[in-house]
Design a protein around this motif. Structure first.
Motif, mmCIF file in Angstrom:
data_model
loop_
_atom_site.group_PDB
_atom_site.id
_atom_site.type_symbol
_atom_site.label_atom_id
_atom_site.label_comp_id
_atom_site.label_asym_id
_atom_site.label_seq_id
_atom_site.Cartn_x
_atom_site.Cartn_y
_atom_site.Cartn_z
ATOM 1 N N GLY A 289 54.406 40.091 32.560
ATOM 2 C CA GLY A 289 52.965 39.895 32.755
ATOM 3 C C GLY A 289 52.476 40.546 34.031
ATOM 4 N N TYR A 290 53.302 40.467 35.083
ATOM 5 C CA TYR A 290 52.921 41.086 36.364
ATOM 6 C C TYR A 290 52.844 42.603 36.229
ATOM 7 C CZ TYR A 290 53.089 42.596 41.207
ATOM 8 O OH TYR A 290 52.807 43.220 42.405
ATOM 9 N N VAL A 291 53.888 43.206 35.687
ATOM 10 C CA VAL A 291 53.944 44.667 35.573
ATOM 11 C C VAL A 291 52.816 45.204 34.690
ATOM 12 C CG1 VAL A 291 55.300 46.608 34.698
ATOM 13 C CG2 VAL A 291 56.424 44.787 36.001
ATOM 14 N N THR A 292 52.626 44.596 33.530
ATOM 15 C CA THR A 292 51.634 45.119 32.579
ATOM 16 C C THR A 292 50.197 44.786 32.977
ATOM 17 O OG1 THR A 292 51.912 43.152 31.179
ATOM 18 C CG2 THR A 292 53.240 45.108 30.639
ATOM 19 N N SER A 293 50.028 43.837 33.899
ATOM 20 C CA SER A 293 48.665 43.530 34.353
ATOM 21 C C SER A 293 48.047 44.739 35.036
ATOM 22 C CB SER A 293 48.672 42.329 35.307
ATOM 23 O OG SER A 293 49.348 42.641 36.518
ATOM 24 N N PHE A 294 48.878 45.582 35.639
ATOM 25 C CA PHE A 294 48.358 46.777 36.307
ATOM 26 C C PHE A 294 47.938 47.852 35.303
ATOM 27 C CE2 PHE A 294 50.712 44.626 39.611
ATOM 28 C CZ PHE A 294 49.868 44.751 40.698
ATOM 29 N N LEU A 295 48.546 47.831 34.134
ATOM 30 C CA LEU A 295 48.123 48.758 33.084
ATOM 31 C C LEU A 295 46.742 48.371 32.573
ATOM 32 C CD1 LEU A 295 48.883 51.205 31.373
ATOM 33 C CD2 LEU A 295 49.966 49.649 29.740
ATOM 34 N N SER A 296 46.552 47.086 32.319
ATOM 35 C CA SER A 296 45.236 46.598 31.900
ATOM 36 C C SER A 296 44.201 46.861 32.988
ATOM 37 C CB SER A 296 45.298 45.101 31.597
ATOM 38 O OG SER A 296 46.183 44.823 30.540
ATOM 39 N N PHE A 297 44.633 46.723 34.233
ATOM 40 C CA PHE A 297 43.745 46.906 35.382
ATOM 41 C C PHE A 297 43.223 48.331 35.473
ATOM 42 C CE2 PHE A 297 43.748 48.001 40.046
ATOM 43 C CZ PHE A 297 42.502 47.454 40.329
ATOM 44 N N ILE A 298 44.106 49.329 35.371
ATOM 45 C CA ILE A 298 43.651 50.716 35.509
ATOM 46 C C ILE A 298 42.841 51.163 34.306
ATOM 47 C CG2 ILE A 298 45.617 51.306 36.979
ATOM 48 C CD1 ILE A 298 46.671 52.979 34.534
ATOM 49 N N ARG A 299 43.040 50.470 33.176
ATOM 50 C CA ARG A 299 42.250 50.785 31.983
ATOM 51 C C ARG A 299 40.877 50.138 32.008
ATOM 52 N NH1 ARG A 299 47.004 49.934 27.358
ATOM 53 N NH2 ARG A 299 48.000 51.982 27.616
ATOM 54 N N GLY A 300 40.651 49.322 33.027
ATOM 55 C CA GLY A 300 39.367 48.645 33.148
ATOM 56 C C GLY A 300 39.197 47.502 32.173
ATOM 57 N N GLU A 301 40.300 47.044 31.590
ATOM 58 C CA GLU A 301 40.238 45.968 30.599
ATOM 59 C C GLU A 301 40.131 44.590 31.252
ATOM 60 O OE1 GLU A 301 43.112 48.364 27.414
ATOM 61 O OE2 GLU A 301 43.827 46.549 28.402
ATOM 62 N N GLU A 302 40.867 44.399 32.328
ATOM 63 C CA GLU A 302 40.889 43.100 33.003
ATOM 64 C C GLU A 302 41.131 43.283 34.487
ATOM 65 O OE1 GLU A 302 43.002 39.835 30.698
ATOM 66 O OE2 GLU A 302 43.900 41.632 29.824
ATOM 67 N N LYS A 303 40.718 42.269 35.254
ATOM 68 C CA LYS A 303 41.000 42.275 36.679
ATOM 69 C C LYS A 303 42.385 41.693 36.924
ATOM 70 C CE LYS A 303 36.334 42.151 38.600
ATOM 71 N NZ LYS A 303 36.522 43.384 39.384
ATOM 72 N N LEU A 304 42.857 41.820 38.142
ATOM 73 C CA LEU A 304 44.165 41.293 38.513
ATOM 74 C C LEU A 304 44.036 39.804 38.831
ATOM 75 C CD1 LEU A 304 45.331 44.237 40.811
ATOM 76 C CD2 LEU A 304 46.168 43.719 38.506
ATOM 77 N N THR A 305 44.244 38.977 37.839
ATOM 78 C CA THR A 305 44.108 37.537 38.005
ATOM 79 C C THR A 305 45.449 36.843 37.778
ATOM 80 O OG1 THR A 305 43.541 37.227 35.668
ATOM 81 C CG2 THR A 305 41.715 37.620 37.225
ATOM 82 N N LEU A 306 45.579 35.639 38.316
ATOM 83 C CA LEU A 306 46.819 34.884 38.191
ATOM 84 C C LEU A 306 47.108 34.495 36.746
ATOM 85 C CD1 LEU A 306 46.596 32.531 41.308
ATOM 86 C CD2 LEU A 306 47.957 34.602 41.035
ATOM 87 N N SER A 307 46.076 34.444 35.925
ATOM 88 C CA SER A 307 46.273 34.076 34.522
ATOM 89 C C SER A 307 47.170 35.070 33.799
ATOM 90 C CB SER A 307 44.925 33.976 33.800
ATOM 91 O OG SER A 307 44.264 35.236 33.795
#
Length: 206
Positions: A66-84
């Motif tokens: 979840g931590y690693v892939t959160s940055f993929l979502s982040f750069i795609r503008g899909e989601e912010k970097l949240t603890l969820s």
């Protein structure tokens, strides 16, 4: 593919105004994944201490993903970097596929490392895109995701090695901050790595 500095510049642009979110996410990730070792350190030489450490590592695998892939979502503008993002993988049944895949990567890398350190490093680079492949291809099994990562990294392992190596100076400086610098360095590296994957995916015909 971009240059090392190009990936870094793109990462810095993404992180502008988001450093605090990235630092908090990374700090929590580091505390959760590494905190158990602090408590069981006096017992690590015992069988029970070793078992607890291994079980905790396995339990943390979905959180790592979840931590690693959160940055993929982040750069795609899909989601912010949240603890969820850290607990999201535990909510469905996909955590089993994630755990199995990570364990396979560990076993394969370990077996190659038994030959020599260099083959182990080469294979680790080959498998490095597996977390992202799992995210983008929910239909793939663990072995299939690993094989796709290997195909994507064919001809690009040195590119990734040099990208990671380019952060060595920052890593050394982070050590002089008693490790606190890694709270900013790790998201910087993860964001750069996510951009590396995006370029690989864009150039790949697989």
């Amino acid at each position: 593919m971009d240059t090392n500095q190009g990936y870094k510049n793109r990462a810095l642009k993404n992180l502008e105004g988001n450093w605090s979110d990235a630092a908090i996410l990374t700090l929590v990730y580091m505390v959760v994944t590494g905190g158990i070792n602090f408590f069981i350190n006096p017992y690590k030489q015992t069988t029970s201490g070793t078992v607890v450490s291994l079980l905790w590592l396995i339990l943390c695998i979905p959180l790592m993903w979840g931590y690693v892939t959160s940055f993929l979502s982040f750069i795609r503008g899909e989601e912010k970097l949240t603890l969820s993002k850290l607990i999201e993988p535990y909510k469905g049944t996909d955590w089993r596929r994630i755990v199995i895949t990570y364990l396979l990567v560990f076993v394969y890398t370990f077996l190659w490392s038994l030959l020599l350190i260099v083959p182990g490093i080469i294979k680790a680079l080959s498998y490095s895109m597996t977390p992202f492949v799992l995210k983008d291809n929910p239909e793939l099994s663990g072995n299939a995701a690993i094989e796709k990562s290997m195909r994507m990294m064919d001809g690009h392992k040195m590119d990734l090695f040099l990208l990671v190596l380019s952060f060595i100076g920052w890593a050394i400086l982070s050590m002089f901050t008693f490790g606190l610098g890694f709270i900013l360095l790790i998201p910087y590296m993860m964001t750069s790595l996510a951009h590396f994957y995006e370029d690989l995916k864009g150039n790949s015909r697989i």
